[in-house]
Design a protein around this motif. Structure first.
Motif, PDB file in Angstrom:
ATOM      1  N   UNK A 212       0.860  -1.190   0.000  1.00 25.22           N
ATOM      2  CA  UNK A 212       0.000   0.000   0.000  1.00 25.22           C
ATOM      3  C   UNK A 212       0.891   1.233   0.000  1.00 25.22           C
ATOM      4  N   UNK A 213       0.610   2.152  -0.887  1.00 28.27           N
ATOM      5  CA  UNK A 213       1.419   3.366  -1.010  1.00 28.27           C
ATOM      6  C   UNK A 213       1.295   4.214   0.249  1.00 28.27           C
ATOM      7  N   UNK A 214       2.456   4.634   0.738  1.00 22.92           N
ATOM      8  CA  UNK A 214       2.461   5.479   1.931  1.00 22.92           C
ATOM      9  C   UNK A 214       2.153   6.930   1.539  1.00 22.92           C
ATOM     10  N   UNK A 215       1.140   7.513   2.175  1.00 26.37           N
ATOM     11  CA  UNK A 215       0.822   8.921   1.950  1.00 26.37           C
ATOM     12  C   UNK A 215      -0.023   9.422   3.100  1.00 26.37           C
ATOM     13  N   UNK A 216       0.329  10.599   3.610  1.00 27.92           N
ATOM     14  CA  UNK A 216      -0.448  11.148   4.731  1.00 27.92           C
ATOM     15  C   UNK A 216      -1.827  11.631   4.284  1.00 27.92           C
ATOM     16  N   UNK A 217      -2.037  11.668   2.960  1.00 23.62           N
ATOM     17  CA  UNK A 217      -3.332  12.148   2.456  1.00 23.62           C
ATOM     18  C   UNK A 217      -4.249  11.009   1.980  1.00 23.62           C
ATOM     19  N   UNK A 218      -3.840   9.768   2.264  1.00 22.04           N
ATOM     20  CA  UNK A 218      -4.623   8.627   1.769  1.00 22.04           C
ATOM     21  C   UNK A 218      -6.026   8.576   2.361  1.00 22.04           C
TER      22      UNK A 218
ATOM     23  N   UNK B 250      -7.061  13.783  -6.201  1.00 24.32           N
ATOM     24  CA  UNK B 250      -5.889  13.012  -6.596  1.00 24.32           C
ATOM     25  C   UNK B 250      -4.645  13.688  -6.037  1.00 24.32           C
ATOM     26  N   UNK B 251      -3.653  12.863  -5.701  1.00 20.73           N
ATOM     27  CA  UNK B 251      -2.352  13.393  -5.269  1.00 20.73           C
ATOM     28  C   UNK B 251      -1.344  13.206  -6.394  1.00 20.73           C
ATOM     29  N   UNK B 252      -0.618  14.279  -6.690  1.00 22.51           N
ATOM     30  CA  UNK B 252       0.412  14.233  -7.738  1.00 22.51           C
ATOM     31  C   UNK B 252       1.767  14.026  -7.059  1.00 22.51           C
ATOM     32  N   UNK B 253       2.502  12.965  -7.454  1.00 23.31           N
ATOM     33  CA  UNK B 253       3.799  12.652  -6.828  1.00 23.31           C
ATOM     34  C   UNK B 253       4.843  12.351  -7.906  1.00 23.31           C
ATOM     35  N   UNK B 254       6.058  12.050  -7.444  1.00 22.82           N
ATOM     36  CA  UNK B 254       7.148  11.693  -8.365  1.00 22.82           C
ATOM     37  C   UNK B 254       7.169  10.201  -8.677  1.00 22.82           C
ATOM     38  N   UNK B 255       6.283   9.438  -8.049  1.00 22.22           N
ATOM     39  CA  UNK B 255       6.299   7.978  -8.246  1.00 22.22           C
ATOM     40  C   UNK B 255       5.160   7.548  -9.161  1.00 22.22           C
TER      41      UNK B 255
END
Length: 469
Positions: free
Chosen positions: A6-12, A293-298
């Protein structure tokens, strides 16, 4: 057996929640104009909504604290002679708002902190330069008093509202412009157009820096916004009329960083972007949901977080700047959803147990002070927004008046010919003086009649308040 990571994100786990009914703004007749703008603009002091009005165009401005039912006689901002199509609050002065209208003008308004007694009819400055309706209004993010307007004449005009003059005209769109978005420091902006192109433009050089034909293959309107790192996020439609979102690198426009199909609804997706969290909120006109949606580098670079759904469709949407949020409740965004007759605030919150200030959720954000003066920007300087901390919350500044210093038109007139005789000169002066005296006399008459009217009204009012009427 492989475990799904599961992708780690504080905004999940960000969740949306409408405020209670008494925190909404009721009995507002939202405009029915068929135009794809958000119809709503909000800042830490005021909520502005384009409304239905007879005899021209108008919008409503109420203090954020004035929730509940809005009186049907509440004074409107009503100086346009045609329907208002777009409004935008100045990022550097919470009392200044600009509006664009079908009457081919843009106007800049000073909104008082106290509730006005009568409609606001006189703008601080009227900007006349478009030959067709003005459908897009957007302030420069870092330079004082720089305003961009785009019209159905396919022109983009950049103004200095502090002098009322028009600085730059950009004429490289062959068809209707759908939207305009500045980058973070205001050195570039991107546009979408009916000719199916996304363009990146350097306004001071009046050059197209990059362009992409058909980032979305459908013929329906697109939207494009700059992200914090200079990428471009787009929404549009596929050839099969499915809604689609994309992420692009304007340095290499050939292939998308990400391209995702969404659904088959036909409402244009309006993107609202928060550069501090890199979250984009997508609101379709006529939808009853907000996706984020969250925009990331991954990979896949644009990560779906969740959807806020409600029963009623939205007519428009406003997006609160970060400094207007409640940091004590871990609120990372607040949207203002327009229904047919009301405006409903929706808060986006990160669930946290601690009552302490959450540094990771609230990095320093763009404050209310401009980083540049208009002339500095025009001469080629760039600067990122001046940041403020939200640790102790944000208190809106008191009303600061916008002073418009118009350039003296006499300075640009040709000098009078020296061959004019003294007699002619004296006669010209005499005529001018007589005209001035006539104008002063008529003004005196007007002032006296208005004073009498005000006295009569005050007498009537005192009778009512004393209970004698």
């Amino acid at each position: 057996m492989s475990r799904r990571v599961v992708r780690q994100s504080k905004f999940r786990h960000v969740f949306g929640q409408p405020l209670k009914a008494d925190q909404s703004y009721e009995d507002i007749r939202v405009s029915r104009v068929t135009w794809d703008s958000s119809f709503c603009a909000v800042n830490p002091k005021f909520l502005a909504i384009i409304v239905e009005s007879g005899g021209g165009g108008a919008f409503l401005v109420v203090p954020l604290s004035k929730t509940g039912r809005v009186d049907k006689n509440y004074p409107l901002v009503a100086g346009h002679t045609g329907p208002v199509l777009d409004i935008d609050w100045c990022p550097h002065n919470d009392n200044i708002i600009a509006s664009g209208s079908e009457d081919c003008t843009a106007m800049v308004w000073q909104i008082p902190d106290s509730t006005p007694l009568r409609p606001i009819m006189e703008p601080v400055v009227t900007l006349e330069g478009h030959s067709k309706r003005v459908g897009i209004i957007t302030w420069h993010p870092t330079a004082r008093n720089i305003l961009l307007t785009a019209g159905s004449d396919n022109l983009i005009i950049i103004w200095n509202v502090g002098t009322g003059e028009h600085l730059i005209t950009i004429d490289n769109h062959p068809d209707l412009i759908y939207n305009v978005s500045w980058n973070r420091n205001g050195s570039l902006f991107c546009t979408t157009c009916k000719d199916k192109k996304v363009r990146v433009i350097d306004p001071r050089k009046q050059e197209i820096v990059a362009e992409k034909l058909s980032p979305h293959e459908g013929i329906r309107p697109m939207r494009a916004i700059f992200t914090r790192d200079g990428s471009i996020f787009t929404t549009g439609f596929t050839r099969m009329s499915q809604r689609e979102l994309g992420l692009w690198d304007p340095v290499n426009f050939d292939e998308p960083i990400a391209l995702q199909e969404m659904d088959t609804s036909n409402g244009v997706l309006l993107p609202f972007y928060d550069p501090d969290t890199n979250i984009v909120y997508l609101c379709g006109k006529g939808d009853s949901s907000i996706r984020y949606f969250e925009i990331t580098d991954e990979p896949p670079y644009v990560h779906y977080l969740s959807t806020f759904s409600s029963k009623e469709p939205q007519r428009g949407m406003g997006f609160m700047p970060k400094r207007g949020l409640d940091v004590s409740k871990c609120e990372i965004a607040r949207l203002y959803k327009l229904h047919e007759r009301k405006c409903e605030p929706i808060t986006m919150t990160v669930p946290r147990k601690s009552d302490l200030f959450q540094d990771d959720l609230y990095p320093d954000t763009a404050g209310p002070e401009p980083a540049l003066e208009a002339q500095d920007w025009l001469e080629g300087k760039n600067a990122d927004p001046l940041l403020v901390s939200l640790r102790d919350g944000y208190v809106p500044l008191k009303n600061r008046e916008l002073k418009v210093v118009k350039k003296n038109i006499l300075d640009s007139r040709p000098a009078p010919r020296r061959s004019m005789s003294t007699c002619d000169g004296n006669f010209a002066h005499q005529v001018t003086l007589e005209k001035l005296l006539e104008e002063i006399h008529s003004l005196k008459v007007t002032v006296q009649s208005q004073e009498k009217r005000i006295c009569d009204l005050e007498n009537k009012l005192s009778k009512f308040t004393n209970g004698t009427a």
